[in-house]
Scaffold this active site. Structure first.
Site, mmCIF file in Angstrom:
data_model
loop_
_atom_site.group_PDB
_atom_site.id
_atom_site.type_symbol
_atom_site.label_atom_id
_atom_site.label_comp_id
_atom_site.label_asym_id
_atom_site.label_seq_id
_atom_site.Cartn_x
_atom_site.Cartn_y
_atom_site.Cartn_z
ATOM 1 N N ARG A 290 0.990 -1.214 -0.072
ATOM 2 C CA ARG A 290 0.055 0.069 -0.228
ATOM 3 C C ARG A 290 0.972 1.445 -0.128
ATOM 4 O O ARG A 290 0.393 2.101 -0.718
ATOM 5 C CB ARG A 290 -0.722 -0.041 1.017
ATOM 6 C CG ARG A 290 -2.229 -0.854 1.055
ATOM 7 C CD ARG A 290 -3.200 -0.408 1.964
ATOM 8 N NE ARG A 290 -4.636 -1.270 1.906
ATOM 9 C CZ ARG A 290 -4.447 -2.352 2.883
ATOM 10 N NH1 ARG A 290 -3.705 -2.446 4.020
ATOM 11 N NH2 ARG A 290 -5.636 -3.209 2.903
ATOM 12 N N GLY A 291 2.019 1.316 0.650
ATOM 13 C CA GLY A 291 2.750 2.418 0.772
ATOM 14 C C GLY A 291 3.467 2.671 -0.461
ATOM 15 O O GLY A 291 3.343 4.082 -0.872
#
Length: 353
Positions: A290-291
């Site tokens: 996600r980052g």
């Protein structure tokens, strides 16, 4: 097809977004999310009385009006199939005319005491069984479609409800099932949560699913504090005069956001930068991807906002802390601030770029 403009709306005056002094990190996080809602919302943590609610309402008021199908409970888009309820989609596929109008971007507050039915909506089971008619009472997710859903003190909200909000924000759909009867409707919104860290943090699994994390602190500079107080006093005494004095700045920022939304698809991020972004996430031991994804999206949204088609190192640097500080594993023995840690690793990897 008839087009009506939303007029004579009886609404309270809203403090102009461009009149808000300081809190640049929070303002940037909100702007990036309205340019690209797929960034995944923003969690705003900070002291009480720092203008969180005022700023969130101000960004919603700033945004351009959106076209919706008249009298539709889901704010369905008149031409985009992905943003329509099933009923409107069927009308469009049959090439039937639908009446449209323009409304302000919905801004929905979710109260702390809300139940799951209030959030998701309810199905009238008795009517469905007796008359064979699906009757749906829309919840807050339906009202927030294509708008902003704001949860103040989100860290005090029941984890189950936070899960529902995050699932809907990520998928863009809300499904309600009761006694074997199912109704699905679009629920695409920018999820904005705010809270005071003194009252506890969200669980890491939930925190990680917010795209950005902005931290705000009480302004310490006396001159700036006086400016903020005077701005607020002027607005409270004569809201229309204050709004009028910022009219040009508001229009300029609104146009800048519209242009960025339009140009986002033409914005490029160099492959070498993508690799280094993933290096930063790997070095910081960030779980999942996600980052990486959010940094890519936020950097492109910032470049589009600045009127460019190529992402620069400075764009990435400006968003990387917003994207990663809440994804780092907490070490109780470590004294270094998570934002400082992100910036340090970023400089090491991007140095010389």
């Amino acid at each position: 097809m008839v087009s009506l403009s939303a007029t004579n709306q009886d609404v309270r005056p809203v403090f102009p977004f461009t009149a808000i002094v300081g809190q640049d990190e929070m303002k940037l996080a909100l702007i990036l999310n309205v340019i690209d809602p797929k960034i995944g919302g923003v969690m705003i943590m900070g002291d009480r009385g720092t203008g969180k609610s005022t700023t969130i309402r101000a960004i919603a008021d700033l945004l351009p009006e959106i076209p919706v199908v008249a009298d539709d409970m889901f704010n369905s888009h008149p031409s985009d199939l992905e943003l329509m309820g099933d009923e409107v989609r069927n009308l469009i596929r049959k090439q039937e005319a639908v009446e449209t109008r323009f409304i302000k971007v919905p801004m929905v507050d979710l109260p702390l005491g809300a139940t799951e039915d209030r959030v998701c909506g309810t199905i009238d089971i008795e009517k469905a069984l007796m008359e064979g008619v699906k009757t749906f009472e829309p919840g807050l997710l339906a009202k927030a479609n294509r708008g902003i859903l704001y949860v103040d003190e989100v860290n005090l909200l029941d984890d189950h409800l936070v899960d529902i909000l995050l699932d809907s924000a990520a998928s863009g759909w809300n499904t309600v099932e009761r006694e074997g009867i199912s109704i699905r409707h679009p629920a695409r919104f920018v999820l904005v949560g705010s809270g005071n860290p003194e009252e506890g943090e969200l669980r890491p699994q939930l925190l990680d699913r917010f795209g950005l994390h902005a931290e705000i602190r009480t302004v310490k500079d006396p001159t700036l504090r006086v400016e903020i107080v005077e701005q607020r006093s002027n607005f409270d005494q004569n809201p229309q005069s204050c709004i009028e004095s910022y009219k040009d700045q508001q229009l300029d920022l609104k146009q800048k956001i519209i242009d960025a939304q339009s140009n986002l698809k033409n914005t490029n991020l160099d492959y070498e930068f993508k690799v280094k972004i993933s290096q930063v996430c790997s070095e910081l031991d960030v779980d999942g991807l996600r980052g990486d994804i959010v940094i890519n999206r936020a950097a492109k949204a910032l470049a589009a906002y600045e009127g460019r088609t190529e992402v620069t190192v400075q764009d990435i640097k400006k968003v990387v802390t917003l994207c990663l500080r809440h994804r780092l594993r907490k070490d109780p023995l470590e004294s270094i601030d998570s934002g400082v840690k992100v910036a340090k690793v970023f400089d090491q990897i991007f140095e010389g770029s």
